[in-house]
Design a protein around this motif. Structure first.
Motif, PDB file in Angstrom:
ATOM      1  N   TRP A   1      -0.553   4.460  10.552  1.00  0.00           N
ATOM      2  CA  TRP A   1      -0.190   3.557   9.457  1.00  0.00           C
ATOM      3  C   TRP A   1       1.302   3.308   9.533  1.00  0.00           C
ATOM      4  CZ3 TRP A   1      -0.123   5.411   3.653  1.00  0.00           C
ATOM      5  CH2 TRP A   1       0.278   4.354   2.832  1.00  0.00           C
TER       6      TRP A   1
ATOM      7  N   GLN B   1      -1.416  10.013   3.135  1.00  0.00           N
ATOM      8  CA  GLN B   1      -0.826   9.304   4.274  1.00  0.00           C
ATOM      9  C   GLN B   1      -1.710   9.378   5.510  1.00  0.00           C
ATOM     10  OE1 GLN B   1       2.177   7.814   3.360  1.00  0.00           O
ATOM     11  NE2 GLN B   1       1.601   8.772   1.415  1.00  0.00           N
TER      12      GLN B   1
ATOM     13  N   LYS C   1       3.923   1.524   7.497  1.00  0.00           N
ATOM     14  CA  LYS C   1       4.021   0.967   6.131  1.00  0.00           C
ATOM     15  C   LYS C   1       4.502  -0.474   6.150  1.00  0.00           C
ATOM     16  CE  LYS C   1       3.895   4.452   2.771  1.00  0.00           C
ATOM     17  NZ  LYS C   1       4.256   5.781   3.266  1.00  0.00           N
TER      18      LYS C   1
ATOM     19  N   GLU D   1      -5.527  -1.202  -1.237  1.00  0.00           N
ATOM     20  CA  GLU D   1      -5.732   0.115  -0.639  1.00  0.00           C
ATOM     21  C   GLU D   1      -7.222   0.371  -0.448  1.00  0.00           C
ATOM     22  OE1 GLU D   1      -1.680   1.884  -2.715  1.00  0.00           O
ATOM     23  OE2 GLU D   1      -3.629   2.452  -3.511  1.00  0.00           O
TER      24      GLU D   1
ATOM     25  N   ASP E   1       0.818  -1.202   0.000  1.00  0.00           N
ATOM     26  CA  ASP E   1       0.000   0.000   0.000  1.00  0.00           C
ATOM     27  C   ASP E   1       0.857   1.260   0.000  1.00  0.00           C
ATOM     28  OD1 ASP E   1      -1.934  -1.849   0.151  1.00  0.00           O
ATOM     29  OD2 ASP E   1      -2.859  -1.125   1.991  1.00  0.00           O
ATOM     30  N   THR E   2       0.456   2.223  -0.845  1.00  0.00           N
ATOM     31  CA  THR E   2       1.224   3.462  -0.900  1.00  0.00           C
ATOM     32  C   THR E   2       0.356   4.695  -0.690  1.00  0.00           C
ATOM     33  OG1 THR E   2       0.941   3.556  -3.283  1.00  0.00           O
ATOM     34  CG2 THR E   2       2.957   2.540  -2.485  1.00  0.00           C
TER      35      THR E   2
END
Lengths: 528, 294
Positions: free
Chosen positions: A194, A181, A196, A50, A37-38
């Motif tokens: 979050w 974000q 990452k 996502e 996920d970005t």
């Protein structure tokens, strides 16, 4: 400071929860199969993973249940103009974003206009939005969305996560990157943190009071916290579920599904995702697959029902067409194409000039019938395909590649076949892998991996999306599916199966439309 | 030293060798290891004759069958006979292990001799560079190299060899430093022998026993290292029945078909243990200081 901490600790210990329910309420951990996920900006994403997180935090103007039936969401009602070029929404007046910003027509306009701005870098929403022209704020809670040409699918696009309204205040404060974000929506859960590649934590939106009517729950969710934990390895997900570390697992392997559901401690639910089934686009631009007969022979040489059964133990069926059987406008006629027929395959290859060589591999002018197959997903499917095709005389070289390598091969046109799948609850999904404007070029990543260019097909797809009657739309999409199969652009392999297993202590698991993401708003302790 | 001395020296030399061989086999573990390795090599060489099935032929009706008389080690998800696959797999696993060590040895020894014998700044910089390479864990280094070269067995050999090379180079350099102070090397220098000739004819032969022991001891690591990369999907590509790749594809079905992982795992375990026992024993018998022990 210190004494307070002790009190909380005491409360937690004294609570002796039955499962993940402590003094703060029910915590649900969802084990997710990806860790790539970005962004959690609905306007930007094109990733099903996502979206699994996004769908908990955002609402849509119009909401579809898992059967794709449409209900009022953030819009109380709507009116589509007779010429299908505009939609007027009457919005709810009692909704606020997580940051306190009031939800209104300005927020919707802001969201839609920002998607159209190339500076945002939208990957999914910008396509879904179709020929969007502009939005007009008629009053605080009424908005008119206008399209450049008739867009009958317009209303349906507002059920997609990608078009969820975002908080204009938050976007302006944090900027697009900052927002991605730490997103701010109107949904039943708020973003907390979050890490990452590890986990995303969400907490209940205590003010939530605008759930769509098909939900059993009203008001705030019974779930206090949701943790999406990234566990790419399937057996690790299952082990974590059985150990009680997580309560829900996605993409659960078939044999585990059977065992977990038989144990009585877990419940399971399976659905066929809509969109593009798990398929192998065949590169029509070069190599052996440039010849239609060779592609057709390849399709005849694969026993798809047996393959699906062998890999999924009865959980997934074979796929037959460019869109899955769960997608609206699926054309059943595709099922007649390319049944398993080794003799036909042999005849077609003979006709195309590929004669059987000594080692069981066919040859033409001394060159073997070699197919290069970089496989990003499902290595076992690749092994099965390789073995099946070999019987017909194809020498398939499988290479298990990582995404970066795959993308490089795609940009440079260095492959004969690949694997592709897509979740979207609209036959318009066919534009993505079959419209000629989506053929990848060096520097621009796109998804027409068959590299097939045919004005006739382009026109069918464009006209279908703009068709004004359901009959015309159905006919045009059926023609497109027929053409794709006749040309053998893709080997559909099997349905995409989302297999969810979860603790029997829970109830209220719901698929989002498209049958991939799971909505967790309605989850609650199971009634005993 | 000279060829003319051979007739007189031959019997004595042969008896010394025989003694070494006898001493080697006095250790039951070493004997077992040699037997295991011989069996493996024979199995690998004659795999096409021994294997009861075609190792790539799939049979969907026979998938995930437990071990039986028909399928000695059971079948995999695609109905392929695991025993046959493992026999062919031995070819890949052993060949890749040997190739890796050979490559690491050749490159490592060359570098070691070069920097050790040249000395001075070359040695200083060379040694520091080796230290840097040694700073990376071997597996991380290997993954890095594969990331650059791309996946595949040949690249795995290169990657693991590069990650193992610095250790060889270091040891060889040490041995060379000792050897080059010997009188016969100085004599050769005095006689005007070229550097290359001295390195090749005088220094190299004297570090051969060290290299043999080092190489054998490293073979186990090399087999494990290459299997690890295949397990991670970076090495052998389907349908190659490399043991590490077989372990990986059995992972998801471990609970329902444990034989998918059991047999390749056992094979790796036994092979690596045998190679290590062999290496330990070689180190004992080839070390001149340990002449009369055990």
């Amino acid at each position: 400071m210190r004494p307070i901490h002790w009190t909380i600790a005491f409360a937690l210990v004294a609570g002796t929860p039955a499962f993940a329910q402590d003094a703060e309420g029910l915590t649900v951990v969802f084990a997710e199969d990806s860790n790539s996920d970005t962004t959690f900006d609905p306007r930007v994403t094109q990733s099903r993973h996502e979206e699994q997180v996004i769908t908990q935090m955002f609402d849509q103007l119009v909401v579809a249940d898992s059967t794709a039936k449409i209900y009022p969401g953030l819009a109380k009602s709507w009116e589509v103009s007779d010429d299908q070029t505009s939609i007027t929404f009457a919005l709810r007046d009692d909704v606020t974003f997580h940051d306190g910003t009031p939800f209104n027509a300005e927020a919707v306009k802001f969201t839609l206009d920002s998607i159209k701005d190339p500076a945002l870098g939208s990957q999914g929403a910008v396509d879904i939005m179709g020929p969007y022209a502009s939005s007009e704020v008629l009053d605080e809670f009424t908005i008119k969305v206008t399209y450049e040409r008739p867009f009958p699918a317009g209303l349906g696009t507002f059920t997609e996560n990608e078009l969820s309204p975002v908080s204009p205040t938050a976007v302006k404060e944090k900027g697009d990157n900052g927002f991605a974000q730490a997103p701010v929506g109107t949904g039943p859960f708020k973003f907390v943190s979050w890490e990452k590649g590890r986990e995303v934590v969400l907490e209940r939106n205590e003010d939530y009071n605008w759930a769509p009517e098909f939900m059993d729950n009203k008001g705030p969710s019974k779930v206090a916290r949701i943790i999406h934990r990234y566990v790419p390895d399937a057996s690790t997900r299952v082990a974590a579920l059985e150990a009680g570390e997580v309560q829900i697992t996605d993409l659960t392997p078939p044999l585990d599904m059977q065992r977990l559901s038989n144990s009585g401690d877990f419940k399971t639910v399976v659905a066929v995702a809509s969109g593009v089934p798990f398929s192998a686009p065949l590169n029509t631009s070069k190599g052996p697959f440039a010849d239609t007969k060779v592609r057709q022979a390849f399709m005849h040489s694969i026993n798809r029902p047996a393959l699906a059964d062998s890999l999924f133990f009865g959980f997934a069926d074979a796929a037959y067409g460019p869109i899955s059987s769960a997608t609206p406008e699926y054309f059943e006629g595709v099922e007649a194409y390319y049944p398993y027929d080794p003799d036909k395959a042999a005849a077609l290859l003979d006709e195309a000039g590929w004669t059987m060589g000594s080692g069981g591999i066919r040859e033409k002018d001394g060159a073997p019938l070699s197919i290069y197959f970089p496989a990003l997903m499902e290595p076992e499917s690749a092994v099965a395909l390789q073995a099946e095709a070999r019987k017909a005389g194809f020498d398939v070289t499988v290479e298990n590649v990582l995404k970066q390598k795959q993308d490089e091969l795609i940009l440079n046109n260095e492959y004969d076949m690949l694997v592709l799948r897509w979740v979207l609850n609209d036959p318009a999904v066919m534009v993505i892998p079959y419209h000629s404007r989506n053929i990848p070029e060096p520097g621009t990543f796109k998804f027409n991996w068959s590299r097939y260019s045919n004005p006739e097909l382009d026109k069918l797809l464009t006209d279908a999306a703009a068709a004004t009657t359901p009959q015309a739309r159905e006919q045009l999409y059926a023609d497109a599916q027929k053409l794709i199969m006749e040309e053998a652009l893709v080997l559909p392999i099997h349905d995409q199966i989302q297999s969810i297993a979860y603790s029997a202590d829970l109830d209220g698991i719901r698929f989002a439309p498209g049958n991939w993401q799971v909505r967790l708003y309605d989850v609650r302790p199971a009634a005993d | 030293m000279s060829v003319t001395a051979a007739p007189a020296g031959e019997p004595r030399r042969r008896s010394r060798r025989l003694r070494t061989v006898r001493r080697f086999f006095r250790h039951p573990g070493a004997t077992g290891a040699v037997v295991v390795l011989v069996l493996l090599v024979v199995g690998a060489i004659f795999a096409p004759l021994i294997a009861p099935y075609d190792f790539v032929a799939t049979d969907m009706l026979a998938r995930l069958k437990p071990p039986s008389a028909e399928h000695l080690f059971g079948t995999d998800l695609h109905g392929r006979d695991i025993f046959s696959r493992m026999l062919f797999g031995a070819r890949y696993s052993l060949a890749v292990g040997f190739a890796t060590v050979a490559l690491a040895l050749v490159v490592g020894a060359s570098v070691g001799i070069l920097i050790g014998y040249t000395g001075g700044r070359v040695d200083e910089w060379g040694s520091r560079f080796l230290d840097v390479l040694l700073g990376f864990p071997a597996i991380v280094m290997a993954i890095l190299v594969v990331a650059v070269l791309g996946v595949g067995l040949v690249n795995v050999v290169i990657a693991v060899a590069i990650s193992h090379m610095p250790r060889f180079a270091r040891v060889v350099r040490g041995a060379v430093l000792v050897t080059k102070e010997q009188l016969y090397v100085e004599s050769a220098q005095a006689l005007g022998a070229s550097r290359l000739r001295i390195m090749a004819r005088h220094v190299f032969p004297n570090i051969v026993p060290t290299l043999i022991v080092l190489g054998t001891l490293d073979l186990g690591n090399a087999i494990l290292g290459t299997a690890t990369l295949s397990f991670l999907g970076l090495g052998a590509q389907p349908p190659t029945p490399e043991w590490g790749a077989m372990l990986n594809s059995g992972r998801e079905y471990m609970r329902y078909a444990p034989w998918l992982m059991l047999f390749p795992g056992l094979a790796l375990f036994i092979t690596v243990m045998a190679v290590n026992l062999l290496g330990d024993r070689l180190a004992q018998v080839l070390d001149p200081r340990a002449k009369d022990r055990a």
